[in-house]
Design a protein around this motif. Structure first.
Motif, PDB file in Angstrom:
ATOM      1  N   TYR A   1       0.836  -1.205   0.000  1.00  0.00           N
ATOM      2  CA  TYR A   1       0.000   0.000   0.000  1.00  0.00           C
ATOM      3  C   TYR A   1       0.872   1.257   0.000  1.00  0.00           C
TER       4      TYR A   1
ATOM      5  N   CYS B   1       1.407   4.100  -2.955  1.00  0.00           N
ATOM      6  CA  CYS B   1       1.299   5.545  -2.706  1.00  0.00           C
ATOM      7  C   CYS B   1       2.590   6.254  -3.121  1.00  0.00           C
TER       8      CYS B   1
ATOM      9  N   ARG C   1      -5.042  10.355  -6.468  1.00  0.00           N
ATOM     10  CA  ARG C   1      -5.409  11.372  -5.469  1.00  0.00           C
ATOM     11  C   ARG C   1      -6.069  10.719  -4.260  1.00  0.00           C
ATOM     12  N   ILE C   2      -6.907   9.721  -4.510  1.00  0.00           N
ATOM     13  CA  ILE C   2      -7.556   8.996  -3.409  1.00  0.00           C
ATOM     14  C   ILE C   2      -6.514   8.266  -2.568  1.00  0.00           C
ATOM     15  N   LEU C   3      -5.547   7.627  -3.227  1.00  0.00           N
ATOM     16  CA  LEU C   3      -4.492   6.913  -2.488  1.00  0.00           C
ATOM     17  C   LEU C   3      -3.681   7.869  -1.616  1.00  0.00           C
TER      18      LEU C   3
ATOM     19  N   THR D   1      -4.603  10.800  -0.472  1.00  0.00           N
ATOM     20  CA  THR D   1      -5.462  11.307   0.601  1.00  0.00           C
ATOM     21  C   THR D   1      -5.611  10.260   1.699  1.00  0.00           C
ATOM     22  N   SER D   2      -5.800   9.000   1.313  1.00  0.00           N
ATOM     23  CA  SER D   2      -5.924   7.938   2.319  1.00  0.00           C
ATOM     24  C   SER D   2      -4.616   7.753   3.081  1.00  0.00           C
ATOM     25  N   ALA D   3      -3.480   7.922   2.398  1.00  0.00           N
ATOM     26  CA  ALA D   3      -2.185   7.828   3.089  1.00  0.00           C
ATOM     27  C   ALA D   3      -2.044   8.949   4.115  1.00  0.00           C
TER      28      ALA D   3
ATOM     29  N   VAL E   1      -4.552  10.357   5.734  1.00  0.00           N
ATOM     30  CA  VAL E   1      -5.435   9.976   6.848  1.00  0.00           C
ATOM     31  C   VAL E   1      -4.777   8.896   7.699  1.00  0.00           C
ATOM     32  N   VAL E   2      -4.176   7.902   7.053  1.00  0.00           N
ATOM     33  CA  VAL E   2      -3.503   6.818   7.780  1.00  0.00           C
ATOM     34  C   VAL E   2      -2.372   7.380   8.639  1.00  0.00           C
ATOM     35  N   HIS E   3      -1.609   8.325   8.101  1.00  0.00           N
ATOM     36  CA  HIS E   3      -0.508   8.898   8.888  1.00  0.00           C
ATOM     37  C   HIS E   3      -1.032   9.739  10.049  1.00  0.00           C
TER      38      HIS E   3
END
Length: 160
Positions: free
Chosen positions: A62, A66, A85-87, A89-91, A93-95
């Protein structure tokens, strides 16, 4: 001079390093659980070991994906679109979530690292978002180019 490309390169390098680090850490933890025959609340040690290794590989892939998106952004000097862009953005959020957990579990150093990576990802997304790019093959009418020169001459006055 623009900071967009250096930020994208930095994000790509950091996420690639993080991908390797997360995968290696989880693989190591899986080996430790397996060798010590540890169990948590009656769970099978083999299941815990394999789960840790699979989780490490999945999270590593993952973060590597990214990082690949950030690398493509750096190479093309264009904003990420769609899934990329979604990946990213999710990275981010994960961080943010990992930063919140690491403060209590690991300490302020890990928290600081997670927040710096979060800031880099958000900076990458925001710097490329500020520039509105024309569609391929189209030039906007009027306005100024990057060097301040007009993009097209003003229309000639018409007489009635």
């Amino acid at each position: 001079m623009s900071v967009r490309r250096p930020v994208a390169w930095t994000v790509a390098v950091v996420l690639f390093a993080e991908a390797v680090g997360v995968a290696a850490l989880n693989w190591f933890l899986g080996i430790v659980v397996d060798r010590q025959d540890m169990s948590l609340a009656g769970l099978d040690p083999d299941t815990m070991s394999v789960s840790s290794k699979i989780g490490g590989v999945v999270f590593g892939l993952y973060f590597a994906l990214c990082a690949l998106v950030a690398l493509l952004v750096a190479l093309r000097d264009r904003a990420p679109a769609g899934l990329g862009r979604i990946l990213l953005t999710s990275a981010a959020v994960v961080h943010g979530l990992l930063g919140a957990f690491t403060w209590g579990l690991v300490g302020p150093g890990a928290f600081l690292f997670m927040i710096v990576v979060l800031g880099l990802i958000v900076l990458l997304l925001m710097t490329y978002d500020s520039r509105q790019e024309p569609a391929a093959g189209q030039r906007p009418e009027g306005g100024e180019g990057d060097d301040g020169s007009p993009l097209s001459p003003p229309p000639a006055p018409t007489t009635p």
